[in-house]
Scaffold this motif. Structure first.
Motif, mmCIF file in Angstrom:
data_model
loop_
_atom_site.group_PDB
_atom_site.id
_atom_site.type_symbol
_atom_site.label_atom_id
_atom_site.label_comp_id
_atom_site.label_asym_id
_atom_site.label_seq_id
_atom_site.Cartn_x
_atom_site.Cartn_y
_atom_site.Cartn_z
ATOM 1 N N ILE A 152 -37.089 41.581 24.406
ATOM 2 C CA ILE A 152 -36.989 41.515 25.579
ATOM 3 C C ILE A 152 -37.960 42.434 26.164
ATOM 4 O O ILE A 152 -38.413 43.573 26.060
ATOM 5 N N ARG A 153 -38.877 41.815 26.979
ATOM 6 C CA ARG A 153 -39.895 42.349 27.567
ATOM 7 C C ARG A 153 -39.517 43.674 28.398
ATOM 8 O O ARG A 153 -38.617 43.903 29.162
ATOM 9 N N GLY A 154 -40.464 44.731 28.058
ATOM 10 C CA GLY A 154 -40.255 45.955 28.774
ATOM 11 C C GLY A 154 -38.947 46.716 28.320
ATOM 12 O O GLY A 154 -38.541 47.703 28.719
ATOM 13 N N SER A 155 -38.260 46.558 27.200
ATOM 14 C CA SER A 155 -36.963 47.202 26.872
ATOM 15 C C SER A 155 -37.425 48.396 26.341
ATOM 16 O O SER A 155 -38.215 48.529 25.914
ATOM 17 N N GLU A 156 -36.119 49.098 26.191
ATOM 18 C CA GLU A 156 -36.269 50.414 25.376
ATOM 19 C C GLU A 156 -35.233 50.250 24.327
ATOM 20 O O GLU A 156 -34.156 49.807 24.283
ATOM 21 N N THR A 157 -35.663 50.936 23.415
ATOM 22 C CA THR A 157 -34.609 50.993 21.871
ATOM 23 C C THR A 157 -34.388 52.176 21.333
ATOM 24 O O THR A 157 -35.180 53.051 20.967
ATOM 25 N N PHE A 158 -33.032 52.465 21.205
ATOM 26 C CA PHE A 158 -32.632 53.781 20.558
ATOM 27 C C PHE A 158 -31.993 53.574 19.178
ATOM 28 O O PHE A 158 -30.979 52.882 19.308
ATOM 29 N N ILE A 159 -32.248 54.274 17.966
ATOM 30 C CA ILE A 159 -31.409 53.871 16.873
ATOM 31 C C ILE A 159 -30.764 55.069 16.419
ATOM 32 O O ILE A 159 -31.474 56.073 16.367
ATOM 33 N N PHE A 160 -29.583 55.160 16.310
ATOM 34 C CA PHE A 160 -28.643 56.364 15.786
ATOM 35 C C PHE A 160 -29.084 56.657 14.331
ATOM 36 O O PHE A 160 -29.038 55.845 13.579
ATOM 37 N N ASP A 161 -29.426 57.979 14.179
ATOM 38 C CA ASP A 161 -29.219 58.358 12.651
ATOM 39 C C ASP A 161 -27.897 58.345 12.030
ATOM 40 O O ASP A 161 -26.761 58.515 12.654
ATOM 41 N N ALA A 162 -27.893 57.671 10.669
ATOM 42 C CA ALA A 162 -26.726 57.989 10.042
ATOM 43 C C ALA A 162 -25.810 59.117 10.061
ATOM 44 O O ALA A 162 -24.827 59.283 10.179
ATOM 45 N N LYS A 163 -26.631 60.185 10.073
ATOM 46 C CA LYS A 163 -25.854 61.599 9.905
ATOM 47 C C LYS A 163 -25.402 61.920 11.258
ATOM 48 O O LYS A 163 -24.493 62.816 11.362
ATOM 49 N N ASP A 164 -25.809 61.292 12.374
ATOM 50 C CA ASP A 164 -25.162 61.590 13.722
ATOM 51 C C ASP A 164 -24.044 60.521 14.160
ATOM 52 O O ASP A 164 -23.787 60.408 14.953
ATOM 53 N N GLY A 165 -23.413 59.987 13.087
ATOM 54 C CA GLY A 165 -22.309 59.158 13.238
ATOM 55 C C GLY A 165 -22.944 57.816 13.720
ATOM 56 O O GLY A 165 -22.217 56.978 14.441
ATOM 57 N N GLY A 166 -23.771 57.535 13.232
ATOM 58 C CA GLY A 166 -24.619 56.332 13.497
ATOM 59 C C GLY A 166 -23.963 55.021 12.822
ATOM 60 O O GLY A 166 -24.597 54.556 11.885
#
Length: 298
Positions: free
Chosen positions: A261-275
């Motif tokens: 997706i052009r210009g999108s942002e991505t955030f990945i939860f850490d497993a230790k943070d309830g990801g």
């Protein structure tokens, strides 16, 4: 994806449903959807995942309603909504979404989808385009769930496939059988972390079982045998993609969705943070912060 038993929890928090009145919006002559609404301002519409309910998003409705008109939907067959004997297809749910937007005169909308809710958004965009949509938040759904050799557009799509066709059909058949409730419990256990409190898990299971398992099976069949890559690549509104290290869906596949997706942002939860796949329940404080930051900048 392995189907696992739920581990014993380390703690428990109370998971109560909404206490607000639920609005029912008619999308067909005999079909009405339960919608929890709060606040005023630029609208946000929340689309839960397969077999999930609007009540699971109570903290998000409460938080976002300070600046937005927020509508959390029980889709057809889910939660408080009508449970007709037909219409358990992603395209029908997308048409229901269009009916809700039209009925409520919603424009400049933020769509938030979790899991299958993302597929409903993609189907909506394919059929109705993005003229009413301001931006998207896509939480933990890959373009294709079933891996069928030589059937997909890209290696990125295949990266997110978690079932063979045979495995998916076995689950669907099980949802139509006498052990459907136990199978549902096992599926949910594989989607939550091993520290998700047992009381919360039982509430989550009860919310899922509000959808008749026969309807859940029909919808899952339609959901898993699709590839949305070509639709995702054409998204033309600002988008936040969210994945999780501990999810059933590989987090690298969610990164790949963001790259499509052009210009999108991505955030990945850490497993230790309830990801987990249910990070929105396991760590709502962090997810609300991430989404609020995105919304305030756009």
């Amino acid at each position: 994806m392995p189907i696992t038993e739920k581990a014993e929890p380390k703690s428990s928090i109370e998971m109560n449903p909404f206490h607000e009145e639920v609005k029912f919006i008619q999308v067909e002559p005999d079909v009405s959807l339960g919608v929890v609404e709060s606040g005023s301002g630029r609208p946000i519409v929340i689309l839960p995942g397969w077999s999930q309910t609007a009540d699971q998003w109570k903290e998000y409705v409460a938080d976002f309603s300070s600046a937005h008109r927020v509508l959390a939907m029980d889709m057809r067959g889910h939660g408080r909504s009508s449970k007709p004997a037909y219409g358990y297809r992603i395209s029908r749910l997308a048409a229901d979404l269009q009916a809700v937007l039209a009925s409520e005169n919603l424009e400049d909308v933020t769509l938030i989808g979790h899991s299958m809710g993302c597929a409903v958004i993609w189907s909506y965009l394919e059929m109705f385009r993005s003229s009413k949509i301001r931006n998207l938040i896509l939480i933990d759904q890959t373009p294709a769930i079933v891996s069928v050799p030589n059937a997909f557009a890209s290696a990125e799509t295949m990266l997110g496939s978690i079932f063979t066709a045979e495995e998916a059909l076995q689950i669907i058949q099980g949802l139509r059988g006498p052990e459907a409730a136990g199978l549902t419990s096992s599926l949910l256990a594989s989607m939550t972390s091993n520290v998700f409190p047992e009381g919360d898990f039982q509430w989550l299971l009860a919310q899922n079982l509000l959808m008749p398992r026969e309807h859940a099976a029909s919808l899952l069949y339609d959901h898993v045998f699709k590839d949305w890559t070509d639709v995702i690549q054409r998204i033309d509104v600002p988008t936040l993609v969210i994945g999780a290290e501990g999810s059933i869906f590989p987090w690298r596949a969610m990164t790949a969705v963001g790259q499509m997706i052009r210009g999108s942002e991505t955030f990945i939860f850490d497993a230790k943070d309830g990801g987990s796949h249910f990070a929105f329940l396991e760590n709502p404080t962090k997810l609300i912060h991430v989404m609020t930051d995105f919304l305030q900048r756009l």
